[in-house]
Structure formats: structure tokens, C-alpha cells
Write an enzyme that holds these catalytic residues in place. Structure first.
Site, PDB file in Angstrom:
ATOM      1  CG  HIS A  41      -1.835  -1.083   1.425  1.00  0.00           C
ATOM      2  ND1 HIS A  41      -1.743  -2.002   2.437  1.00  0.00           N
ATOM      3  CD2 HIS A  41      -2.931  -1.424   0.702  1.00  0.00           C
ATOM      4  CE1 HIS A  41      -2.739  -2.862   2.347  1.00  0.00           C
ATOM      5  NE2 HIS A  41      -3.473  -2.548   1.306  1.00  0.00           N
ATOM      6  N   GLY A 151      -2.475  -1.523  -7.264  1.00  0.00           N
ATOM      7  CA  GLY A 151      -1.342  -2.449  -7.256  1.00  0.00           C
ATOM      8  C   GLY A 151      -1.524  -3.543  -8.301  1.00  0.00           C
ATOM      9  CE  LYS A 153      -2.200  -9.595  -3.535  1.00  0.00           C
ATOM     10  NZ  LYS A 153      -3.101  -9.257  -2.451  1.00  0.00           N
ATOM     11  CD  GLN A 157      -8.737  -4.065  -6.891  1.00  0.00           C
ATOM     12  OE1 GLN A 157      -9.558  -4.591  -6.148  1.00  0.00           O
ATOM     13  NE2 GLN A 157      -7.646  -3.482  -6.434  1.00  0.00           N
TER      14      GLN A 157
HETATM   15  P1  AMP Z   1      -6.452  -3.610  -0.481  1.00  0.00           P
HETATM   16  O1  AMP Z   1      -6.260  -2.848   0.774  1.00  0.00           O
HETATM   17  O2  AMP Z   1      -6.083  -5.047  -0.392  1.00  0.00           O
HETATM   18  O3  AMP Z   1      -7.792  -3.355  -1.125  1.00  0.00           O
HETATM   19  O4  AMP Z   1      -5.400  -3.008  -1.505  1.00  0.00           O
HETATM   20  C1  AMP Z   1      -5.386  -1.632  -1.813  1.00  0.00           C
HETATM   21  C2  AMP Z   1      -4.463  -1.404  -2.987  1.00  0.00           C
HETATM   22  O5  AMP Z   1      -3.147  -1.833  -2.645  1.00  0.00           O
HETATM   23  C3  AMP Z   1      -4.884  -2.197  -4.232  1.00  0.00           C
HETATM   24  O6  AMP Z   1      -4.697  -1.398  -5.389  1.00  0.00           O
HETATM   25  C4  AMP Z   1      -3.922  -3.347  -4.207  1.00  0.00           C
HETATM   26  O7  AMP Z   1      -3.663  -3.895  -5.476  1.00  0.00           O
HETATM   27  C5  AMP Z   1      -2.676  -2.685  -3.653  1.00  0.00           C
HETATM   28  N1  AMP Z   1      -1.783  -3.706  -3.082  1.00  0.00           N
HETATM   29  C6  AMP Z   1      -2.087  -4.665  -2.183  1.00  0.00           C
HETATM   30  N2  AMP Z   1      -1.027  -5.458  -1.947  1.00  0.00           N
HETATM   31  C7  AMP Z   1      -0.015  -4.974  -2.736  1.00  0.00           C
HETATM   32  C8  AMP Z   1       1.340  -5.359  -2.957  1.00  0.00           C
HETATM   33  N3  AMP Z   1       1.883  -6.416  -2.333  1.00  0.00           N
HETATM   34  N4  AMP Z   1       2.067  -4.647  -3.825  1.00  0.00           N
HETATM   35  C9  AMP Z   1       1.527  -3.577  -4.485  1.00  0.00           C
HETATM   36  N5  AMP Z   1       0.255  -3.165  -4.323  1.00  0.00           N
HETATM   37  C10 AMP Z   1      -0.510  -3.852  -3.458  1.00  0.00           C
END
Ligand code: AMP
Length: 284
Positions: A41, A151, A153, A157
Site C-alpha cells: 500500500h 497495485g 498484485k 482488479q
Molecule cells: P487492499 O487494501 O487489499 O484493497 O489493496 C489496496 C491497494 O493496494 C490495491 O490497489 C492493491 O492492489 C494494492 N496492493 C495490495 N497489496 C499490494 C502489494 N503487495 N504490492 C503492491 N500493491 C498492493
């Protein structure tokens, strides 16, 4: 020590702050998250800060993207820790609304992203992308930023968000940032904390299997079933890991390829114990 971000919980106040900044000629970068922040994040925050004058991070555990049997209730919530991590990264505004202000009692409108929401992740999480698209669109309305950061990842999405932005003429530039990993290769995720110590030791097999695929392709392998088989074999070698899918698609799409002859993404999902993990890489 950087100053603490401005904490906003009201949608109209957020919209006002973003509009004021843009009227002053500032560019605004939006980073939607569900909190329980980690370096993945924070890398998005760094990217927003590097490219924009004002960075806005949203923290909202979005109920509509969780299935009825999923982990909405147990999903980690750590607002105090998140705020201090964001202060350390120089984030300007944190938007942390409560559930009822995002989904008012008579909420009825959802975004249907079409077939790309029903395959891969969508096969195992049928209402997931409808919830993601809806909340992301709402955040884009509440924070009319110049750019939004996601991300790599969560590969599918990023495709879904880009499709929605194009289809609905949303005036926002979608930026996708690289996956941040633990030292042993495991893609960082707020859900990694669900893993028992034994599961945590086995979890890096996902990224390892993708590295093996990269090496195979580097060595000249072009056959998709051979690559998929090697990945599955590696993952299954650690035991007690259930593969949900291994998709090999043209990069930037969800369209399966028959041979590797251009940039190709391998995306996979598996459960280790009760925890569902995803990862992906681009090859070719
Ligand atoms: P989330 O809180 O899981 O909804 O993630 C919020 C954002 O952070 C989303 O755009 C995810 O793709 C990104 N994200 C989560 N994990 C990672 C990671 N390991 N590397 C890069 N971006 C990430």
C-alpha cells in the site's frame, strides 16, 4: 517526523478538499485501500506523492466486495497504526468513512462490469468485482482526483477498473504499480497475517512457481500447457495447497493465449489452509 495527514470521515468534506486543491491548480492522487496497511500500500502512496501535489488515501473495508462466507468481519482493522504509517509517508489526506455513510440505508445502485467480472477471481467470488467497481466509482466521485493508484498484485482488479473508467468516461488516470514482496517472494497482503507459521513457510511457493515459469520461458518454452503443468507441480509439491486457477493471458487483458509470443501475464489463486492468496507475473 512528517505532519499527520488530515483525517476526513465525511464524503462532502472530502470532495470539497479535493476540489479546492484542484482549483488551486494542484494535482491530486488517490489511493484506495482497505487499510491494515503494508509496504505494498505504502508504495502506492509513494507513487502518488511523487506524481501529484496532494495525496489522498482512503481506508474503507468495503462490505459489498466480500461474499457471504468471506472474511469481512474478521478483516484486520488498525486505524491508529495505519494513520501513523501514512504520516511517516507524508500522505496529505486520509479518508476513513464509516459504513453507513458510504452505503446509506436505501443504497440500490451497483456497477456490473460484464464478463470480465465473472471469470478467474469472479468464478470463486461471484459478487466481488461488482462490489469493487461500485466502491471505486463512489470513491472517484467523492475524491475527483487526477490519478488513482492500484497495485499490480490485484491484476484482474486493474483490468476491471480500467474497463469501468473507459466505459463510463471517468476523467481519472489509472496508474498501476509493481507488486511489493516479502524477502522470500510472498506478495504482501493484509491477508498474509491469517497464515499459521507452517502455512506462512509454505506460502512463498506461489511466487516461486511463477519464477520457475519465468525461467522456463527465458529458456525458450512457449507451450502454455507445459508451463501451467510446471507451476501446478511446484505448488502441489509443498502439500495442502489448493490451486483455484492458473491463468495465462495476454498482458493487460484476461484473454487466454495459446502460445507465449508476446507479453503474457500468469495469474493464479490458491488456498493455503483457510487463506486464499493470489499472485501474478508478466513474462515474454
Ligand atoms: P487492499 O487494501 O487489499 O484493497 O489493496 C489496496 C491497494 O493496494 C490495491 O490497489 C492493491 O492492489 C494494492 N496492493 C495490495 N497489496 C499490494 C502489494 N503487495 N504490492 C503492491 N500493491 C498492493
Amino acid at each position: 517526523m512528517a505532519s499527520r495527514p488530515q483525517l476526513i470521515t465525511d464524503g462532502d468534506a472530502l470532495r470539497g478538499a479535493v476540489r479546492d486543491a484542484r482549483q488551486r491548480g494542484q494535482t491530486v492522487g488517490l489511493v484506495p485501500t482497505m487499510g491494515a496497511l503494508h509496504d505494498g500500500h505504502l508504495s502506492l502512496v509513494d507513487a502518488a506523492r511523487a506524481e501529484c501535489d496532494l495525496s489522498v488515501v482512503t481506508i474503507f473495508v468495503n462490505p459489498t466486495q466480500f461474499g457471504p462466507k468471506e472474511d469481512f468481519r474478521q478483516y484486520p482493522r488498525e486505524p491508529t497504526r495505519d494513520l501513523s504509517l501514512l504520516a511517516g509517508r507524508g500522505c496529505d489526506i486520509v479518508f476513513a468513512p464509516d459504513n453507513d455513510s458510504i452505503y446509506r440505508p436505501n443504497h440500490a445502485t451497483y456497477i456490473d462490469v460484464g464478463p470480465i467480472g465473472t471469470i478467474l477471481e469472479g468464478e470463486f467470488r461471484p459478487t466481488h468485482f461488482r462490489g469493487v467497481a461500485t466502491v471505486v466509482m463512489k470513491l472517484f466521485q467523492l475524491a475527483p482526483a487526477n490519478r488513482a493508484y492500484f497495485g499490480r498484485k490485484d491484476y484482474q482488479q486493474t483490468i476491471v477498473v480500467r474497463q469501468m473508467v473507459a466505459d463510463l468516461d471517468v476523467p481519472i488516470d489509472v496508474r498501476v504499480c509493481p507488486t511489493v514482496r516479502e524477502a522470500d517472494g510472498l506478495a504482501m497482503s493484509s491477508r498474509n497475517r491469517y497464515l499459521t507459521p507452517d502455512e506462512r513457510r509454505r506460502a512463498p511457493v506461489l511466487s516461486r512457481s511463477l519464477r520457475i515459469a519465468e525461467e522456463l520461458v527465458g529458456g525458450g518454452e512457449r507451450n502454455v500447457s507445459a508451463i501451467r503443468q510446471k507451476i501446478a507441480h511446484e505448488i502441489e509439491s509443498v502439500g495442502d495447497v489448493q490451486i483455484q486457477y492458473i491463468a495465462i493471458v495476454a498482458d493487460g487483458t484476461l484473454t487466454p493465449v495459446e502460445r507465449i509470443d508476446g507479453p503474457t501475464t500468469i495469474a493464479l489463486a490458491a488456498t493455503i489452509g483457510k487463506t486464499r492468496l493470489i499472485d501474478n507475473t508478466v513474462i515474454g
